[in-house]
Design a protein around this motif. Structure first.
Motif, PDB file in Angstrom:
ATOM      1  N   LYS A  46       0.942  -0.696   0.173  1.00 55.47           N
ATOM      2  CA  LYS A  46       0.213   0.284  -0.015  1.00 55.47           C
ATOM      3  C   LYS A  46       0.694   1.371   0.295  1.00 55.47           C
ATOM      4  CE  LYS A  46      -4.142  -1.907   2.227  1.00 55.47           C
ATOM      5  NZ  LYS A  46      -4.693  -1.215   3.228  1.00 55.47           N
ATOM      6  N   VAL A  47       1.873   1.241  -0.083  1.00 55.73           N
ATOM      7  CA  VAL A  47       2.887   1.697   0.441  1.00 55.73           C
ATOM      8  C   VAL A  47       3.640   2.312  -0.867  1.00 55.73           C
ATOM      9  CG1 VAL A  47       5.517   3.300   1.382  1.00 55.73           C
ATOM     10  CG2 VAL A  47       3.295   2.345   2.611  1.00 55.73           C
ATOM     11  N   LEU A  48       3.814   0.518  -1.602  1.00 57.68           N
ATOM     12  CA  LEU A  48       5.168   0.777  -2.492  1.00 57.68           C
ATOM     13  C   LEU A  48       4.250   1.541  -3.807  1.00 57.68           C
ATOM     14  CD1 LEU A  48       7.735  -0.003  -3.405  1.00 57.68           C
ATOM     15  CD2 LEU A  48       7.267  -2.257  -3.690  1.00 57.68           C
ATOM     16  N   LEU A  49       3.105   0.831  -3.643  1.00 57.05           N
ATOM     17  CA  LEU A  49       2.288   1.197  -5.118  1.00 57.05           C
ATOM     18  C   LEU A  49       2.168   2.837  -5.756  1.00 57.05           C
ATOM     19  CD1 LEU A  49      -0.593  -1.655  -5.606  1.00 57.05           C
ATOM     20  CD2 LEU A  49       1.450  -1.333  -7.394  1.00 57.05           C
ATOM     21  N   PRO A  50       1.401   3.254  -4.622  1.00 58.87           N
ATOM     22  CA  PRO A  50       1.447   5.065  -4.708  1.00 58.87           C
ATOM     23  C   PRO A  50       2.457   5.780  -5.555  1.00 58.87           C
ATOM     24  CG  PRO A  50      -0.188   4.422  -2.515  1.00 58.87           C
ATOM     25  CD  PRO A  50       0.574   3.423  -3.188  1.00 58.87           C
ATOM     26  N   VAL A  51       4.134   4.783  -4.615  1.00 58.96           N
ATOM     27  CA  VAL A  51       4.808   5.665  -4.544  1.00 58.96           C
ATOM     28  C   VAL A  51       5.538   5.152  -6.083  1.00 58.96           C
ATOM     29  CG1 VAL A  51       7.162   5.580  -4.655  1.00 58.96           C
ATOM     30  CG2 VAL A  51       5.990   5.625  -2.498  1.00 58.96           C
ATOM     31  N   PHE A  52       5.179   4.437  -6.595  1.00 60.75           N
ATOM     32  CA  PHE A  52       5.769   4.320  -8.315  1.00 60.75           C
ATOM     33  C   PHE A  52       4.938   4.286  -9.210  1.00 60.75           C
ATOM     34  CE2 PHE A  52       4.594   1.312 -11.942  1.00 60.75           C
ATOM     35  CZ  PHE A  52       4.945   1.182 -12.227  1.00 60.75           C
ATOM     36  N   PHE A  53       3.115   4.307  -8.386  1.00 64.10           N
ATOM     37  CA  PHE A  53       2.768   5.195  -9.735  1.00 64.10           C
ATOM     38  C   PHE A  53       3.205   7.210 -10.065  1.00 64.10           C
ATOM     39  CE2 PHE A  53      -0.501   1.584  -9.735  1.00 64.10           C
ATOM     40  CZ  PHE A  53      -0.734   1.942 -10.677  1.00 64.10           C
ATOM     41  N   ALA A  54       3.383   7.612  -8.692  1.00 66.07           N
ATOM     42  CA  ALA A  54       3.963   8.666  -8.385  1.00 66.07           C
ATOM     43  C   ALA A  54       5.115   8.891  -9.591  1.00 66.07           C
ATOM     44  CB  ALA A  54       3.916   9.570  -7.072  1.00 66.07           C
ATOM     45  N   GLY A  55       5.919   8.005  -9.210  1.00 64.49           N
ATOM     46  CA  GLY A  55       7.359   8.431 -10.003  1.00 64.49           C
ATOM     47  C   GLY A  55       6.804   8.392 -11.368  1.00 64.49           C
ATOM     48  N   LEU A  56       5.832   6.911 -11.997  1.00 60.92           N
ATOM     49  CA  LEU A  56       5.924   6.794 -13.297  1.00 60.92           C
ATOM     50  C   LEU A  56       5.017   7.810 -13.796  1.00 60.92           C
ATOM     51  CD1 LEU A  56       5.298   4.902 -15.241  1.00 60.92           C
ATOM     52  CD2 LEU A  56       2.616   4.583 -15.102  1.00 60.92           C
ATOM     53  N   ILE A  57       4.251   8.374 -13.140  1.00 57.77           N
ATOM     54  CA  ILE A  57       3.491   9.823 -13.748  1.00 57.77           C
ATOM     55  C   ILE A  57       4.907  11.265 -13.969  1.00 57.77           C
ATOM     56  CG2 ILE A  57       1.773  11.297 -12.940  1.00 57.77           C
ATOM     57  CD1 ILE A  57       0.017   9.311 -12.041  1.00 57.77           C
ATOM     58  N   GLY A  58       5.894  11.010 -12.869  1.00 60.48           N
ATOM     59  CA  GLY A  58       6.109  12.498 -12.832  1.00 60.48           C
ATOM     60  C   GLY A  58       7.465  11.827 -13.817  1.00 60.48           C
ATOM     61  N   ARG A  59       7.900  10.830 -14.361  1.00 63.92           N
ATOM     62  CA  ARG A  59       8.432  10.275 -15.676  1.00 63.92           C
ATOM     63  C   ARG A  59       8.148  10.383 -16.859  1.00 63.92           C
ATOM     64  NH1 ARG A  59      14.417  10.113 -17.522  1.00 63.92           N
ATOM     65  NH2 ARG A  59      14.339   8.326 -19.200  1.00 63.92           N
ATOM     66  N   ALA A  60       6.772  10.002 -16.851  1.00 59.15           N
ATOM     67  CA  ALA A  60       6.144  10.275 -17.983  1.00 59.15           C
ATOM     68  C   ALA A  60       5.909  11.619 -18.259  1.00 59.15           C
ATOM     69  CB  ALA A  60       4.682   9.681 -18.138  1.00 59.15           C
ATOM     70  N   TRP A  61       5.792  12.873 -17.773  1.00 58.56           N
ATOM     71  CA  TRP A  61       5.243  14.181 -17.604  1.00 58.56           C
ATOM     72  C   TRP A  61       6.565  15.125 -17.437  1.00 58.56           C
ATOM     73  CZ3 TRP A  61       7.667  18.304 -15.259  1.00 58.56           C
ATOM     74  CH2 TRP A  61       6.875  19.872 -15.179  1.00 58.56           C
ATOM     75  N   PHE A  62       7.599  14.395 -17.648  1.00 56.50           N
ATOM     76  CA  PHE A  62       8.935  15.405 -17.791  1.00 56.50           C
ATOM     77  C   PHE A  62       9.409  14.331 -19.259  1.00 56.50           C
ATOM     78  CE2 PHE A  62      14.035  14.107 -18.067  1.00 56.50           C
ATOM     79  CZ  PHE A  62      14.807  15.452 -18.061  1.00 56.50           C
ATOM     80  N   THR A  63       9.345  13.477 -18.747  1.00 54.63           N
ATOM     81  CA  THR A  63       9.901  13.000 -20.711  1.00 54.63           C
ATOM     82  C   THR A  63       8.950  13.184 -21.687  1.00 54.63           C
ATOM     83  OG1 THR A  63      10.494  10.895 -20.037  1.00 54.63           O
ATOM     84  CG2 THR A  63       9.951  10.414 -21.857  1.00 54.63           C
ATOM     85  N   ALA A  64       7.763  13.443 -21.928  1.00 52.98           N
ATOM     86  CA  ALA A  64       6.711  13.987 -22.518  1.00 52.98           C
ATOM     87  C   ALA A  64       7.168  15.391 -23.081  1.00 52.98           C
ATOM     88  CB  ALA A  64       5.576  13.859 -22.184  1.00 52.98           C
ATOM     89  N   HIS A  65       7.393  16.166 -21.803  1.00 46.74           N
ATOM     90  CA  HIS A  65       8.263  17.320 -22.493  1.00 46.74           C
ATOM     91  C   HIS A  65       9.244  17.437 -23.406  1.00 46.74           C
ATOM     92  CE1 HIS A  65       5.468  19.026 -19.457  1.00 46.74           C
ATOM     93  NE2 HIS A  65       5.644  20.089 -20.341  1.00 46.74           N
ATOM     94  N   ARG A  66      10.352  16.516 -23.191  1.00 45.27           N
ATOM     95  CA  ARG A  66      10.984  16.182 -24.530  1.00 45.27           C
ATOM     96  C   ARG A  66      11.217  15.426 -25.169  1.00 45.27           C
ATOM     97  NH1 ARG A  66      16.353  17.248 -21.453  1.00 45.27           N
ATOM     98  NH2 ARG A  66      17.191  15.400 -22.790  1.00 45.27           N
ATOM     99  N   VAL A  67       9.666  15.025 -25.666  1.00 41.35           N
ATOM    100  CA  VAL A  67       9.534  14.597 -26.531  1.00 41.35           C
ATOM    101  C   VAL A  67       9.772  14.865 -27.928  1.00 41.35           C
ATOM    102  CG1 VAL A  67       7.624  12.897 -28.441  1.00 41.35           C
ATOM    103  CG2 VAL A  67       8.456  12.016 -25.880  1.00 41.35           C
ATOM    104  N   GLY A  68       9.822  14.742 -29.200  1.00 40.98           N
ATOM    105  CA  GLY A  68      10.267  15.607 -30.094  1.00 40.98           C
ATOM    106  C   GLY A  68      11.153  15.483 -31.305  1.00 40.98           C
ATOM    107  N   THR A  69      11.111  16.233 -32.498  1.00 40.37           N
ATOM    108  CA  THR A  69      12.539  16.499 -33.282  1.00 40.37           C
ATOM    109  C   THR A  69      13.486  17.688 -33.256  1.00 40.37           C
ATOM    110  OG1 THR A  69      11.631  14.419 -34.474  1.00 40.37           O
ATOM    111  CG2 THR A  69      13.120  15.991 -35.802  1.00 40.37           C
ATOM    112  N   PHE A  70      14.224  17.639 -33.389  1.00 45.51           N
ATOM    113  CA  PHE A  70      14.688  19.105 -33.777  1.00 45.51           C
ATOM    114  C   PHE A  70      16.372  18.712 -33.913  1.00 45.51           C
ATOM    115  CE2 PHE A  70      13.644  17.164 -29.667  1.00 45.51           C
ATOM    116  CZ  PHE A  70      12.636  19.111 -28.856  1.00 45.51           C
ATOM    117  N   ALA A  71      16.282  19.922 -34.614  1.00 42.52           N
ATOM    118  CA  ALA A  71      16.826  20.600 -36.439  1.00 42.52           C
ATOM    119  C   ALA A  71      18.019  21.178 -36.129  1.00 42.52           C
ATOM    120  CB  ALA A  71      16.402  20.280 -37.534  1.00 42.52           C
TER     121      ALA A  71
END
Length: 154
Positions: A46-71
């Motif tokens: 019950k402690v580990l799962l919320p921490v895991f999902f919070a980390g997953l959402i944080g990582r997805a947010w960080f990664t989504a801002h970096r996705v793209g094409t850069f020339a």
């Protein structure tokens, strides 16, 4: 290089990032709700799962801002959610837009998608460079002009 053509960046829009975050949050709540409310799940889980999902959402947010094409002056970098690929101008064989076969089945899918072809002949999709976000023909023409300047005589 012409300062008018480079650098160029094509990213996910904030509305798409918001949709992704909403979906992940709702999925997390749907999974966590029953697990946290039952009397069977161990306390450590019950402690580990919320921490895991919070980390997953944080990582997805960080990664989504970096996705793209850069020339830039060195070439084209394609950043996906899991992989990053850089093509130097001399390594590129072609840059072109192609019709998206999924557009016939999905009304919100872009009609055209841009690709870069590397030295080995394999193609890579130029993330966020599609007809749903930009004028693909114009942007591919700008990238091709930069490629022609940057590749040299080889």
């Amino acid at each position: 290089m012409s300062h008018g053509t480079l650098p160029r960046a094509y990213r996910l829009g904030s509305s798409r990032i918001g949709i992704l975050m909403t979906v992940l949050t709702l999925f997390s709540l749907a999974v966590l709700g029953p697990v946290l409310s039952d009397g069977i799940t161990p306390a450590w889980l019950k402690v580990l799962l919320p921490v895991f999902f919070a980390g997953l959402i944080g990582r997805a947010w960080f990664t989504a801002h970096r996705v793209g094409t850069f020339a830039d002056a060195r070439g084209i970098e394609v950043r996906g959610f899991f992989r990053r690929t850089r093509f130097g101008w001399a390594e590129i064989q072609d840059i072109r837009a192609q019709p998206n076969p999924a557009a016939a089945r999905q009304p919100l899918a872009p009609a055209a998608i841009a690709y870069v072809y590397g030295r080995n002949g394999k193609r890579a999709q130029l993330m966020c460079l599609d007809s749903a976000r930009v004028n693909v023909a114009q942007e591919v023409a700008a990238l091709r002009a930069a490629w022609e300047q940057g590749r040299g005589t080889a």
